[in-house]
Design a protein around this motif. Structure first.
Motif, mmCIF file in Angstrom:
data_model
loop_
_atom_site.group_PDB
_atom_site.id
_atom_site.type_symbol
_atom_site.label_atom_id
_atom_site.label_comp_id
_atom_site.label_asym_id
_atom_site.label_seq_id
_atom_site.Cartn_x
_atom_site.Cartn_y
_atom_site.Cartn_z
ATOM 1 N N PRO A 201 0.805 -1.230 0.000
ATOM 2 C CA PRO A 201 0.000 0.000 0.000
ATOM 3 C C PRO A 201 0.834 1.274 0.000
ATOM 4 O O PRO A 201 0.500 2.240 -0.689
ATOM 5 C CB PRO A 201 -0.835 -0.138 1.277
ATOM 6 C CG PRO A 201 -0.992 -1.614 1.458
ATOM 7 C CD PRO A 201 0.319 -2.201 1.005
ATOM 8 N N ARG A 202 1.936 1.299 0.749
ATOM 9 C CA ARG A 202 2.743 2.520 0.793
ATOM 10 C C ARG A 202 3.469 2.765 -0.533
ATOM 11 O O ARG A 202 3.757 3.913 -0.872
ATOM 12 C CB ARG A 202 3.737 2.461 1.952
ATOM 13 C CG ARG A 202 4.731 1.316 1.923
ATOM 14 C CD ARG A 202 5.646 1.379 3.145
ATOM 15 N NE ARG A 202 6.615 0.302 3.203
ATOM 16 C CZ ARG A 202 6.415 -0.854 3.805
ATOM 17 N NH1 ARG A 202 5.251 -1.090 4.412
ATOM 18 N NH2 ARG A 202 7.356 -1.784 3.823
ATOM 19 N N ILE B 226 2.123 1.840 -3.501
ATOM 20 C CA ILE B 226 1.037 2.302 -4.367
ATOM 21 C C ILE B 226 0.733 3.768 -4.085
ATOM 22 O O ILE B 226 0.510 4.564 -5.006
ATOM 23 C CB ILE B 226 -0.214 1.433 -4.162
ATOM 24 C CG1 ILE B 226 0.067 -0.014 -4.596
ATOM 25 C CG2 ILE B 226 -1.404 2.001 -4.925
ATOM 26 C CD1 ILE B 226 -1.045 -0.983 -4.261
ATOM 27 N N GLU B 227 0.761 4.136 -2.812
ATOM 28 C CA GLU B 227 0.522 5.533 -2.447
ATOM 29 C C GLU B 227 1.613 6.438 -3.016
ATOM 30 O O GLU B 227 1.334 7.554 -3.472
ATOM 31 C CB GLU B 227 0.465 5.668 -0.931
ATOM 32 C CG GLU B 227 0.200 7.085 -0.448
ATOM 33 C CD GLU B 227 0.155 7.192 1.061
ATOM 34 O OE1 GLU B 227 -0.121 8.299 1.566
ATOM 35 O OE2 GLU B 227 0.403 6.173 1.741
ATOM 36 N N ASN C 2 -2.052 -0.909 -10.439
ATOM 37 C CA ASN C 2 -2.826 -0.482 -9.272
ATOM 38 C C ASN C 2 -4.250 -0.070 -9.626
ATOM 39 O O ASN C 2 -5.006 0.335 -8.746
ATOM 40 C CB ASN C 2 -2.126 0.696 -8.592
ATOM 41 C CG ASN C 2 -0.692 0.368 -8.238
ATOM 42 O OD1 ASN C 2 -0.399 -0.728 -7.791
ATOM 43 N ND2 ASN C 2 0.216 1.313 -8.460
#
Length: 269
Positions: free
Chosen positions: A164-165, A167-168, A268
């Motif tokens: 997730p980090r 992708i962020e 993503n």
């Protein structure tokens, strides 16, 4: 100190996605390769301009081939690669082998990427997904002829999808690189370094002259380059027949899809 293979090389390659064969090139071979790559650097700049950083494949250029053949046939290196990978994985093919250099005038960095997935527009991501964990595919080499700390990696990212980090940090495709237009030399240098450090869990890979880094190019990685650090690093990949077929098919399919209007797919999305 002479190179000694150990199980550590296998373990780190499997778990971290890279390993280094420390000082595996003999000094005489380093000298021969430095001599011929000095010529290659000038060829690259004559062909591509001051910022050109690559000449590839070696077979396409009028360069003395013997030092590169000696690199390909080095017994200790052939043995080490066969232990970490398989005896089917061979390096040093002059039809693929290249050399990476420092830019002449200004600092520069690539964007963070996983090879093929994030730098080949038009590639269907299911082609990458199908084989990204297969050891017969996506093995890459940086063999340093001078001290080289250009490459950054995210250890272990070859084993998984994006976190997730991550992708962020990079939600879109194409992945944007560092914004360096209009900046001074020192500002570009700092901007590129900050960009490298912005990826969570990134580490800088440090190679001494004669070190051979083998890595999975499916892990997150990046190159960051400055003119004041001389660089001549052999850039190669231990190829298998399966991966050669993948390269040929992926290039053909990607070209056709780009012509049909397809861009870079977003993993993503």
């Amino acid at each position: 100190m002479a190179f000694e293979f150990s199980d550590r090389h296998i373990e780190t390659y499997q778990t971290r996605g890279y390993t280094v064969f420390e000082q595996i090139l003999p000094a005489t071979l380093i000298a021969d390769l430095r001599r011929v790559t000095d010529q290659a650097r000038e060829m690259a700049r004559d062909e591509g301009g001051a910022q050109a950083q690559r000449i590839q494949p070696i077979a396409n250029y009028d360069l003395e081939a013997q030092p590169f053949r000696d690199y390909a046939d080095l017994p200790e290196l052939v043995d080490a690669l066969s232990r970490v990978l398989t005896p089917r994985h061979r390096h040093g093919d002059l039809e693929y082998l290249g050399v990476l250099f420092e830019p002449r005038d200004l600092p520069w960095a690539t964007h963070w990427h996983r090879d093929w997935r994030d730098n080949v527009a038009g590639l269907p991501l299911d082609m990458w997904d199908e084989v990204f964990a297969d050891i017969d595919y996506f093995n890459q080499i940086n063999c340093a002829l001078y001290e080289d700390s250009s490459t950054w990696v995210v250890p272990g990212s070859h084993l998984r999808r994006d976190l997730p980090r991550e992708i962020e940090r990079f939600p879109d495709r194409p992945v944007p690189g560092p914004e360096v237009d209009g900046k001074t030399y020192e500002e570009r240098e700092r901007t590129c370094l900050t960009y490298c450090q912005s990826m969570p869990d990134a580490v800088q890979l440090h190679l001494e002259a004669g070190d051979f880094a083998l890595y999975r190019n499916t892990l997150w990685h990046i190159g960051n380059y400055v003119p004041h650090k001389k660089r001549a690093t052999l850039h190669d990949g231990p190829k298998t027949p399966e991966f050669i077929r993948f390269i040929e098919e992926a290039r053909e399919i990607s070209v056709k899809r780009r012509e049909a209007g397809h861009g870079m797919e977003n993993p993503n999305a």
